[in-house]
Design an enzyme around this catalytic site. Structure first.
Site, short mmCIF file in Angstrom:
data_model
loop_
_atom_site.label_atom_id
_atom_site.label_comp_id
_atom_site.label_asym_id
_atom_site.label_seq_id
_atom_site.Cartn_x
_atom_site.Cartn_y
_atom_site.Cartn_z
N ALA A 13 0.83 -1.20 0.00
CA ALA A 13 0.00 0.00 0.00
C ALA A 13 0.86 1.26 0.00
CB ALA A 13 -0.91 0.00 1.22
N ILE A 15 0.55 3.91 1.80
CA ILE A 15 0.85 4.38 3.15
C ILE A 15 2.07 3.65 3.70
CG2 ILE A 15 -0.74 2.76 4.25
CD1 ILE A 15 -0.03 6.36 5.41
N ALA A 16 2.22 2.37 3.36
CA ALA A 16 3.41 1.63 3.79
C ALA A 16 4.65 2.17 3.10
CB ALA A 16 3.24 0.15 3.49
N SER A 37 2.94 -9.20 -1.04
CA SER A 37 1.94 -8.49 -1.83
C SER A 37 1.36 -9.42 -2.88
CB SER A 37 2.56 -7.26 -2.52
OG SER A 37 1.63 -6.65 -3.42
N ARG A 38 0.13 -9.13 -3.28
CA ARG A 38 -0.49 -9.89 -4.36
C ARG A 38 0.02 -9.45 -5.73
NH1 ARG A 38 -6.54 -9.70 -1.60
NH2 ARG A 38 -6.10 -11.27 -0.02
N TYR A 59 0.38 -13.46 1.52
CA TYR A 59 0.28 -13.00 2.90
C TYR A 59 0.48 -14.17 3.86
CZ TYR A 59 -2.02 -8.92 0.76
OH TYR A 59 -2.33 -7.82 -0.01
N LYS A 98 -5.53 2.39 10.58
CA LYS A 98 -6.85 2.86 10.97
C LYS A 98 -7.79 2.88 9.77
CE LYS A 98 -7.53 6.25 9.20
NZ LYS A 98 -7.53 6.52 7.72
#
Length: 300
Positions: A13, A15-16, A37-38, A59, A98
């Site tokens: 992602a 954000i990561a 990751s996919r 995962y 979150k």
């Protein structure tokens, strides 16, 4: 447990990539060991950028990596419950992006699973670790009579996960989380809720009124339809406090993501409770439930 907490990251992602991985690399008590990751190509590129040694194809493969102590879950909101429960069952501590869950019922289930597994579970509410916000909350504790908090930015990308209801999209869970959690932090638990909302594919904008047992009040705004805007105004009997960018900080502020990661790692390494306990996340989720269920334009 090693001196440094060994992290795995589920998903590639943004954000990561932009926030958590740099924070974990800079942290004094953690290091990123693995990524899954996919999208293998995206995962490999991200791993190379952040010098992550292992890239797992799934995962589940990462969760079965016995060298990983803790996982960060930055997946779409609709996947938080599933992969948090799987990670806890695999014996990993979990820092989940979150909102922790789609509802308070899910959050309660996740917290119970963490207790049963004797693992830490924490919601990644990074702004709670920003020193200026901690100092503000301590200085204003019990004194706020009125609070206004806003968080908004424009989205014009139909494929963005925030715009997909099946992925838990919508303004309330994405940025409404921040203003609601902040109101609880400074004012306590509300006993009255009123809302006005605008919906398209997902909920796009919210104006929220909260009332509190001691007659404190909060007006909150969260939207995907305006320019970026973050603001906090807190009014006590003696003063008015104005804070710009209360959630993501201002230039020169310490990295709240790094402070959060270090606090989490310290607790995991020492056997202490999560610095932001799941009970806080459950309480915020309960208020978000009430807001979502309240008829627009009426009081609940």
């Amino acid at each position: 447990m090693t001196e440094q907490l060994r992290w795995g990251v589920l998903g590639a992602a943004a954000i990561a990539d932009h926030a958590l991985l740099p924070a974990l690399r800079a942290s004094r008590n953690g290091r990123v060991l693995a990524l899954a990751s996919r999208d293998p190509q995206r995962a490999a590129a991200m791993a190379a950028r952040h010098e992550v040694a292992r890239v797992h194809r799934t995962y589940d493969d990462l969760l079965h990596d016995t060298d990983v102590d803790a996982v960060y879950v930055p997946l779409a909101n609709s996947l938080h419950r599933e992969w948090t429960l799987r990670a806890l069952a695999a014996g990993k501590h979990v820092l989940c992006e979150k909102p922790l869950a789609m509802s308070s019922a899910e959050a309660t289930e996740m917290a119970a699973a963490a207790r049963a597994a004797d693992r830490l579970l924490m919601e990644a509410a990074m702004y709670r670790f920003q020193p200026r916000m901690i100092e503000l909350a301590e200085a204003l504790g019990g004194q706020v009579r009125y609070l206004h908090a806003s968080f908004s930015f424009a989205i014009d990308a139909p494929d963005n996960y925030r715009m997909r209801p099946e992925m838990g999209g919508g303004a309330l869970l994405d940025i409404g989380f921040y203003v609601v959690d902040l109101a609880r932090w400074l004012l306590g638990e509300p006993d009255r809720v009123a809302v006005v909302r605008h919906d398209e594919r997902v909920d796009m904008s919210w104006s929220i009124g909260l009332g509190f047992p001691d007659d404190g009040q909060a007006s909150l705004f969260a939207s995907f339809e305006t320019p970026e805007y973050q603001e906090l105004v807190a009014v006590t009997g003696a003063r008015v406090v104005h804070v710009e960018r209360p959630f993501f900080g201002s230039p020169g502020d310490p990295d709240s993501y790094q402070l959060m990661a270090e606090a989490f790692a310290e607790a995991a390494l020492s056997g202490a409770p999560a610095p932001l306990p799941p009970e806080n996340s459950i309480a915020t989720a309960r208020v978000l439930d009430r807001i979502r269920e309240a008829p627009s334009g009426q009081c609940s």
